[in-house]
Design an enzyme around this catalytic site. Structure first.
Site, PDB file in Angstrom:
ATOM      1  N   GLN A 129       0.832  -1.203   0.000  1.00 31.68           N
ATOM      2  CA  GLN A 129       0.000   0.000   0.000  1.00 31.68           C
ATOM      3  C   GLN A 129       0.870   1.259   0.000  1.00 31.68           C
ATOM      4  O   GLN A 129       0.374   2.342  -0.251  1.00 31.68           O
ATOM      5  CB  GLN A 129      -0.894   0.033   1.246  1.00 31.68           C
ATOM      6  N   PHE A 179      -6.177  -4.366   3.059  1.00 33.21           N
ATOM      7  CA  PHE A 179      -6.957  -4.089   4.277  1.00 33.21           C
ATOM      8  C   PHE A 179      -6.136  -3.467   5.403  1.00 33.21           C
ATOM      9  O   PHE A 179      -6.514  -3.537   6.573  1.00 33.21           O
ATOM     10  CB  PHE A 179      -7.670  -5.362   4.783  1.00 33.21           C
ATOM     11  N   ARG A 213      -6.217   6.851  16.620  1.00 34.77           N
ATOM     12  CA  ARG A 213      -7.540   6.700  16.009  1.00 34.77           C
ATOM     13  C   ARG A 213      -8.541   6.097  17.004  1.00 34.77           C
ATOM     14  O   ARG A 213      -9.720   6.417  16.982  1.00 34.77           O
ATOM     15  CB  ARG A 213      -7.489   5.923  14.699  1.00 34.77           C
ATOM     16  N   ARG A 252      -8.272  -2.175   8.411  1.00 36.81           N
ATOM     17  CA  ARG A 252      -9.521  -1.448   8.142  1.00 36.81           C
ATOM     18  C   ARG A 252     -10.217  -0.941   9.409  1.00 36.81           C
ATOM     19  O   ARG A 252     -10.712  -1.735  10.210  1.00 36.81           O
ATOM     20  CB  ARG A 252     -10.455  -2.385   7.382  1.00 36.81           C
ATOM     21  N   ALA A 262      -6.301   4.962   5.281  1.00 34.15           N
ATOM     22  CA  ALA A 262      -7.109   5.949   5.989  1.00 34.15           C
ATOM     23  C   ALA A 262      -8.359   6.359   5.203  1.00 34.15           C
ATOM     24  O   ALA A 262      -8.885   7.453   5.392  1.00 34.15           O
ATOM     25  CB  ALA A 262      -6.270   7.178   6.345  1.00 34.15           C
ATOM     26  N   GLU A 266     -13.349   2.468   5.040  1.00 35.64           N
ATOM     27  CA  GLU A 266     -13.343   1.889   6.381  1.00 35.64           C
ATOM     28  C   GLU A 266     -14.630   2.060   7.191  1.00 35.64           C
ATOM     29  O   GLU A 266     -15.000   1.159   7.935  1.00 35.64           O
ATOM     30  CB  GLU A 266     -12.178   2.485   7.189  1.00 35.64           C
TER      31      GLU A 266
HETATM   32  N1  LUZ Z   1      -3.097   4.818   8.387  1.00 37.49           N
HETATM   33  C1  LUZ Z   1      -2.393   5.844   8.896  1.00 37.49           C
HETATM   34  C2  LUZ Z   1      -4.420   4.755   8.545  1.00 37.49           C
HETATM   35  O1  LUZ Z   1      -1.172   5.853   8.749  1.00 37.49           O
HETATM   36  N2  LUZ Z   1      -3.023   6.823   9.524  1.00 37.49           N
HETATM   37  C3  LUZ Z   1      -4.346   6.844   9.718  1.00 37.49           C
HETATM   38  O2  LUZ Z   1      -4.883   7.773  10.290  1.00 37.49           O
HETATM   39  C4  LUZ Z   1      -5.084   5.757   9.217  1.00 37.49           C
HETATM   40  N3  LUZ Z   1      -6.396   5.693   9.404  1.00 37.49           N
HETATM   41  C5  LUZ Z   1      -7.063   4.660   8.943  1.00 37.49           C
HETATM   42  C6  LUZ Z   1      -6.393   3.671   8.270  1.00 37.49           C
HETATM   43  N4  LUZ Z   1      -5.091   3.711   8.069  1.00 37.49           N
HETATM   44 MO1  MOS Z   2      -5.488   1.251   6.368  1.00 41.84          MO
HETATM   45  S1  MOS Z   2      -6.212   0.298   7.965  1.00 41.84           S
HETATM   46  O1  MOS Z   2      -4.074   0.744   5.818  1.00 41.84           O
HETATM   47  O2  MOS Z   2      -6.474   2.294   5.661  1.00 41.84           O
END
Ligand code: LUZ
Ligand code: MOS
Length: 753
Positions: free
Chosen positions: A191, A222, A304, A336, A503, A706
């Protein structure tokens, strides 16, 4: 518009890392991981393994030319263990051989002497021993010292949520190639191409420009490939560095499950205080988060959780603290929802617990406390464009929850061994990386001289259809047919310094950059058209590949215009940068405005349990979801459906089990159950709440990746409701997943049946 890849996916033509045609001389890697969860390496004997015919070389930390350090946020993770091991499966060596089979055989020949230590696997023990990844973090609002004396009702309790294996169909992997002048090119299933580029450079002790990372698409991620695609890419690159041969490293499913981190399990204690008329006056929570052996993305996931501690409610007095506990498990990572589902499960459990004790439906408490316009979140952001009451009302009008509740109780009156249950859950999810610095993206758009278009962005396609959305954005701005547009691979040489696709923000950030780039190109093309048609620039319109002066159609068409612009030496390439405006967060005060906007929604879940077998079926999930102005309703519905099923899986059947030595017991698909076609809900009904959207969202189409995962939590409470119908003595515990074993315990414990 349907997903660009649909046909190739179903006909098997889509290319994933392991499908890239193999170059002659390619070597294969297999990773040797620690056989124990905690200990000290006294001796590593590679002698026999090295002698096996076909083995090229075995690498350890000794072969690392740069830093043996892969931690992205906190530098606390070695690529190869040097001295101590901290989890079972932790990489110690990399075997490179002519084939994977040979490399696997060589792995069997490695001998290790380890002085084994007692493993710490649980969060309570870790906290007691002060084993933390980082100092605890607290968000607070109001006055927690005096709140409790004003409460009519105060309840305390405990909430446990389990881990979750990502189980992307494509396992982790990379394929790296030597290039001229000691440069390295890496195809990776990641990713975050830039994370890989940066950390490969660090470990090899070279500069980032010597490393090119290219991503075609992923077979699912995910969150599991936000940070944890990195080690395998570095290992392949390390082998290329030394051997100057192409090296492929694809994890077997078994290695992937054993060696990679999962969703963080949480144990949370809460205290909730309510007024006489059911207003939540105070909420206090202490989350013990199982981080595993190193930080990985844990510091961000911690945030988060805190940002979502109060879900969709306004609570005037809050204190929420996360302890990131260090244990001897693989480093847990993004998944996710990124800590939000764990936080939301905790407050929803607290509400359910209070409702049980007060003998009222949870929805009465939920409804009384829904967030209103201009309410303050515990992190200081003021809620705006709050859609929750509207959503609640639509759900009532369209789904009639009271009627559904009556159907459930009527069913339960006449059925002895089957019971139904129902639950409601509202959701609120903040969109933007919690780390403000990550909220930017770039796009590179070429218009070729024949009028076709090539677009590169930092977005990684992982099945979420982001490429399709990028095509839609460009097609909308330039008013050209979608088949003129190609989305190129995600490549660090074309688009640099990318944030990972994560995110839920990928379409927003990269889409905005594409939009800006296309707008800039459009201005230039309009200027050329004005010259050709001898009109004023502001009169020129492009509609469906035809140029109009005002609303009068001219004979000039897109292809001709582009060619003319090219011969007129107009720049037909644009590189654009977008950074989310207005967001900020002060980590010292733990206050700010971290999110571009919020996504809201609500789900009503009805289920039936079989009281003999302890199994359940989801009858329906009825959702009102805030899509903003969806730019692609089918794709967005697909995201909601997939997320709901994944959320239900987390809550009801997916059970990550480690023994007390830190060995993963659920290490195969025979022991780890994910939802299949038979366990998806009978029906998932989605009412799109088409709102004004938000300027921060691409084409006002809100982020969708998400937030709907959280609807899955509704299944947990619906099952509890059904158990209660069978066993009035049932003392609900909040301990997910709600497996058949737990359902049976609930049905028959304490009861007189
Ligand atoms: N990844 C990240 C995430 O590095 N920062 C975030 O705030 C986040 N939020 C949701 C999923 N991946
Ligand atoms: Mo994420 S949990 O890599 O959006």
């Amino acid at each position: 518009m349907k997903n660009l890849d649909s046909n190739n996916h179903v006909s098997g033509k889509s290319v994933f890392v392991d499908d890239i045609p193999v170059i002659q001389g390619t070597l294969y890697g297999v990773v040797y991981g620690s056989p124990v969860a905690s200990g000290k390496i006294n001796n590593l004997n590679l002698h026999e393994a090295r002698r096996l015919a076909g083995v090229s070389r075995i690498f350890t930390h000794k072969d690392i030319p740069g830093e043996n350090q892969i931690g992205a946020i906190i530098k606390d993770e070695e690529l190869f263990a040097e001295n101590k091991v901290h989890y079972n499966g932790q990489p110690i060596a990399l075997i490179i051989a002519e084939s994977e089979v040979i490399a696997c055989k060589a792995r069997e020949l490695i001998e290790i002497e380890i002085e084994e230590y007692d493993a710490v696997t649980g969060v309570v023990e870790a906290k007691e021993k002060d084993l933390l990844i980082q100092p605890p973090r607290t968000f607070s609002l109001g006055d927690m010292d005096s709140v409790w004396e004003n409460c009519e009702h105060i309840f305390e309790g405990k909430v446990i949520s389990g881990g979750q294996e990502h189980l992307y169909l494509e396992t982790q992997g990379s394929y790296a190639f030597p290039q001229e002048n000691a440069n390295i090119k890496i195809f990776s299933s990641t990713q975050g191409p830039t994370v890989i580029q940066r950390i490969v450079a660090r470990v090899l002790g070279i500069s980032m420009h010597k490393v090119e990372v290219d991503v075609q698409r992923l077979g699912g991620a995910f969150g599991g490939k936000e940070d944890q695609a990195t080690p395998w890419a570095i290992m392949a690159a390390l082998a290329v560095y030394h051997l100057q041969k192409p090296v492929k490293l694809i994890l077997s499913r078994h290695d992937d499950m054993n060696m990679t981190g999962k969703r963080h399990p949480y144990e949370t204690t809460f205290k909730i205080g309510l007024s006489k008329n059911l207003k939540i006056l105070g909420f206090e929570a202490e989350y013990l988060q199982n981080a595993g052996a190193s930080a990985d993305l844990t510091p961000a996931i911690t945030e988060r959780t805190l940002f979502h501690a109060t879900n969709s409610y306004f609570v005037p007095n809050v204190r929420a603290t996360v302890f990131s506990c260090k244990t001897n498990l693989p480093p847990n990572t993004a998944f996710r929802g990124f800590g939000a589902p764990q936080g939301i499960f905790a407050i929803e459990s607290a509400i359910k617990h209070a409702a049980n004790k007060l003998n009222i439906p949870a929805r009465e408490i939920q409804k009384s406390n829904l967030l209103n316009e201009n309410d303050e979140f515990p992190y200081g952001q003021i809620a705006s464009n709050v859609e929750l009451r509207k959503i609640w009302n639509i759900a009532h009008k369209r789904f009639h929850p009271e009627k559904l509740e009556k159907e459930v109780s009527d069913f339960n009156k006449v059925n002895e061994m089957y019971k139904k249950g129902i639950s409601i859950i509202p959701i609120t999810f903040g969109v933007s990386f919690t780390n403000t610095a990550m909220n930017h993206a770039r796009a590179l758009v070429h218009i070729y001289q024949d009028g076709s278009i090539g677009i590169s962005t930092g977005a990684v396609e992982m099945g979420q259809s982001v490429n399709t959305k990028m095509v839609q954005v460009a097609s909308e701005v330039l008013s050209v047919k979608t088949d003129r547009i190609k989305i190129e691979t995600t490549n660090t040489t074309r688009v640099s310094n990318t944030s990972p696709s994560a995110a839920s923000s990928t379409a927003d950030l990269n889409g905005k950059a594409v939009q800006q780039a296309c707008r800039a190109l459009l201005i230039r093309l309009k200027s050329t058209a004005a010259k050709i048609l001898q009109a004023k620039e502001e009169q020129i319109n492009l509609i469906d590949e035809v140029i109009y002066i005002g609303n009068i159609r001219s004979t000039l068409i897109w292809k001709e215009l582009v060619w003319q612009a090219f011969t007129d030496r107009v720049n037909l390439t644009e590189n654009s940068h977008y950074a989310t405006p207005k967001i900020h967060f002060d980590k010292n005060k733990e206050k700010g405005h971290p999110f571009a906007y919020h996504v809201y929604g609500l789900a009503i879940t009805t289920i039936t349990i079989d009281c003999l077998r302890g199994i359940h079926e989801i009858d329906s999930v009825k959702i009102v979801h805030d899509f903003g102005k969806s730019m692609n309703q089918e794709i967005d519905n697909g995201q909601v459906e997939g997320a709901v099923v994944q959320g239900i899986g987390w809550m009801t059947m997916e059970e990550v089990v480690h023994d007390k030595f830190g060995n993963l017991q659920s290490n195969a698909l025979s022991t780890y159950k994910i939802p299949d076609i038979y366990s998806v809900p009978e029906s998932i009904e989605i009412i799109p709440l088409q709102t004004e959207g938000n300027e921060g969202a691409i084409l006002k189409s809100k982020a969708v990746g998400e937030p709907p995962f959280i609807y899955g939590i509704g299944a947990y409470f619906a099952i509890q409701d059904a158990i209660h119908a069978f066993n009035p003595e049932y003392e609900p515990e909040f301990n997910s997943p709600m497996t058949p074993e737990k359902i049976l315990l609930g049905l028959y414990n304490g009861g007189n049946k």
